[in-house]
Design a protein around this motif. Structure first.
Motif, mmCIF file in Angstrom:
data_model
loop_
_atom_site.group_PDB
_atom_site.id
_atom_site.type_symbol
_atom_site.label_atom_id
_atom_site.label_comp_id
_atom_site.label_asym_id
_atom_site.label_seq_id
_atom_site.Cartn_x
_atom_site.Cartn_y
_atom_site.Cartn_z
ATOM 1 N N ARG A 198 24.949 -31.007 -15.562
ATOM 2 C CA ARG A 198 23.968 -32.025 -15.938
ATOM 3 C C ARG A 198 22.642 -31.368 -16.328
ATOM 4 O O ARG A 198 21.908 -31.905 -17.154
ATOM 5 C CB ARG A 198 23.748 -32.994 -14.779
ATOM 6 C CG ARG A 198 22.585 -33.950 -15.005
ATOM 7 C CD ARG A 198 22.453 -34.964 -13.898
ATOM 8 N NE ARG A 198 23.278 -36.130 -14.178
ATOM 9 C CZ ARG A 198 24.276 -36.528 -13.405
ATOM 10 N NH1 ARG A 198 24.578 -35.856 -12.326
ATOM 11 N NH2 ARG A 198 24.976 -37.597 -13.713
ATOM 12 N N ASN A 199 22.337 -30.220 -15.732
ATOM 13 C CA ASN A 199 21.044 -29.566 -15.923
ATOM 14 C C ASN A 199 21.255 -28.110 -16.338
ATOM 15 O O ASN A 199 21.354 -27.222 -15.493
ATOM 16 C CB ASN A 199 20.223 -29.637 -14.631
ATOM 17 C CG ASN A 199 20.046 -31.061 -14.133
ATOM 18 O OD1 ASN A 199 19.415 -31.881 -14.783
ATOM 19 N ND2 ASN A 199 20.634 -31.369 -12.984
ATOM 20 N N GLU A 200 21.300 -27.875 -17.638
ATOM 21 C CA GLU A 200 21.608 -26.542 -18.156
ATOM 22 C C GLU A 200 20.573 -25.504 -17.755
ATOM 23 O O GLU A 200 20.913 -24.399 -17.341
ATOM 24 C CB GLU A 200 21.747 -26.584 -19.678
ATOM 25 C CG GLU A 200 23.035 -27.194 -20.181
ATOM 26 C CD GLU A 200 24.254 -26.322 -19.895
ATOM 27 O OE1 GLU A 200 24.083 -25.122 -19.580
ATOM 28 O OE2 GLU A 200 25.381 -26.832 -19.995
ATOM 29 N N LEU A 201 19.299 -25.838 -17.878
ATOM 30 C CA LEU A 201 18.257 -24.862 -17.573
ATOM 31 C C LEU A 201 18.205 -24.563 -16.084
ATOM 32 O O LEU A 201 18.193 -23.394 -15.678
ATOM 33 C CB LEU A 201 16.900 -25.363 -18.058
ATOM 34 C CG LEU A 201 15.707 -24.467 -17.675
ATOM 35 C CD1 LEU A 201 15.887 -23.064 -18.235
ATOM 36 C CD2 LEU A 201 14.403 -25.092 -18.142
ATOM 37 N N ILE A 202 18.170 -25.603 -15.257
ATOM 38 C CA ILE A 202 18.105 -25.392 -13.812
ATOM 39 C C ILE A 202 19.309 -24.583 -13.346
ATOM 40 O O ILE A 202 19.174 -23.649 -12.539
ATOM 41 C CB ILE A 202 18.024 -26.748 -13.077
ATOM 42 C CG1 ILE A 202 16.668 -27.395 -13.342
ATOM 43 C CG2 ILE A 202 18.237 -26.562 -11.569
ATOM 44 C CD1 ILE A 202 16.541 -28.813 -12.816
ATOM 45 N N SER A 203 20.486 -24.915 -13.861
ATOM 46 C CA SER A 203 21.690 -24.175 -13.488
ATOM 47 C C SER A 203 21.600 -22.722 -13.928
ATOM 48 O O SER A 203 21.971 -21.809 -13.178
ATOM 49 C CB SER A 203 22.931 -24.831 -14.098
ATOM 50 O OG SER A 203 23.134 -26.126 -13.573
ATOM 51 N N SER A 204 21.086 -22.487 -15.149
ATOM 52 C CA SER A 204 20.960 -21.115 -15.649
ATOM 53 C C SER A 204 20.020 -20.289 -14.786
ATOM 54 O O SER A 204 20.273 -19.113 -14.504
ATOM 55 C CB SER A 204 20.459 -21.128 -17.100
ATOM 56 O OG SER A 204 21.414 -21.708 -17.960
#
Length: 341
Positions: A198-204
């Motif tokens: 759901r959250n590409e940046l936070i996950s990255s």
């Protein structure tokens, strides 16, 4: 409003949208310390942040990056941590309720500290050797908390991650269902769960900090920590349209988590409802029940009144779904229509 925000969250990712905040390296000391702690002392490079989309060519931060700022105390990362004396929220004494607002890395640390300071510990004997047992294995606890942060629906204002400690288990609930994933109800098959980010940046960022897998949900590690436990101590999750919850059984509580515990629910009163609605919805929350089982639980006969006025009315109003177990009719509570107290 929550429904509208939920629809919005299915069409965009909150964390990759551009904010009105300017990137300044000195505002991310917590993130750099967190990165170093989990990467054997290595330093977080500016190039790595830029390549992840942490900020754009105009030095404007992405929404997700703002949540990592040292001084962030907004509602997007709100957490509520509670300890209950018994098995549910509805009728048991609340021992502790703590609320916390802070950046993402401090939120992870806060939840870990909250549980570690309050969990039970025990000793078992193995071939003349004593082994220390934590109520919740550290790796499983950490994976569960990081997963809740990474997959939270940050579009849903007025919500919070909830960490609830009960006599027999720990529940970690995060706003938003699995992103573009199936509504799975309750399942013990954690390793079989597939959910898109759901959250590409936070996950990255969390992947770069070495606290999250590049692929998958991290549930495999939780399963490994609970390997070899009996049925009553197996972790599980349940997901609805607006939240998902990971349940970690307390390994020091010998009886484990029992499926026959009946939850306490909140819901809008059923149109043309009966005095049995609350009991039926609670009894059928965790699993589908045959009419004969419902009748026995209610202490009434398997009558046309029970079938037509109670169960069929609940089905018409969409509070339960109807199915079959063999040839027998069964009913299961619609989790979208109720909330756990």
């Amino acid at each position: 409003m929550v429904k509208d925000e939920s629809i919005k969250s299915k069409n965009a990712q909150y964390d990759i949208l551009t904010s009105d905040k300017i990137y300044e390296a000195s505002h991310f000391k917590d993130l750099k310390t967190f990165y170093s702690t989990h990467n054997n002392g290595k330093e977080l490079k500016e190039k790595a942040l830029q390549s992840m989309g942490f900020y754009d060519e105009n030095n404007m931060l992405a929404n997700g990056a703002v949540l990592f700022q040292d001084d962030y105390q907004g509602k997007k990362t709100e957490i509520k941590c509670s300890v209950f004396s018994g098995f549910n929220k509805g009728s048991e004494k609340i021992i502790t309720i703590n609320r916390y607002n802070g950046n993402i890395t401090s939120s992870i640390n806060y939840m870990m500290d909250f549980v570690n300071q309050r969990m039970n510990h025990s000793l078992i004997k193995l071939d003349n050797v004593r082994k220390n047992i934590d109520a919740y294995p550290q790796r499983a606890l950490f994976e569960g908390i990081v997963n809740a942060i990474a997959h939270r629906d940050y579009f849903l204002d007025g919500t919070q991650i909830q960490v609830d400690m009960f006599k027999d288990r720990l529940e970690i609930s995060s706003p938003g269902s699995f992103y573009r994933g199936e509504k799975i109800g309750k399942t013990y098959d954690l390793s079989g769960i597939i959910s898109k980010r759901r959250n590409e940046l936070i996950s990255s960022v969390l992947v770069s900090c070495n606290v999250m897998e590049a692929a998958g949900t991290g549930f495999d590690k939780i399963m490994e920590e609970y390997q070899g436990v009996d049925e009553a101590h197996r972790p599980y999750i349940y997901s609805t349209s607006d939240h998902f919850t990971l349940v970690l059984p307390d390994l020091t509580y010998s009886e484990g988590v029992e499926d026959n515990k009946i939850p306490h629910l909140e819901y809008v009163p059923v149109a043309n409802g009966t005095k049995y609605d609350d009991a039926v919805l609670s009894f059928c929350y965790y699993q589908a029940r045959k009419v004969s089982e419902i009748a026995e639980y209610l202490g009434v006969s398997d009558s046309s009144y029970l079938r037509k006025q109670v169960l069929e009315n609940l089905a018409r109003e969409n509070y339960v779904t109807k199915g079959k177990i063999g040839r027998a009719a069964c009913y299961r509570t619609n989790m979208d229509m109720v909330e756990l107290k």
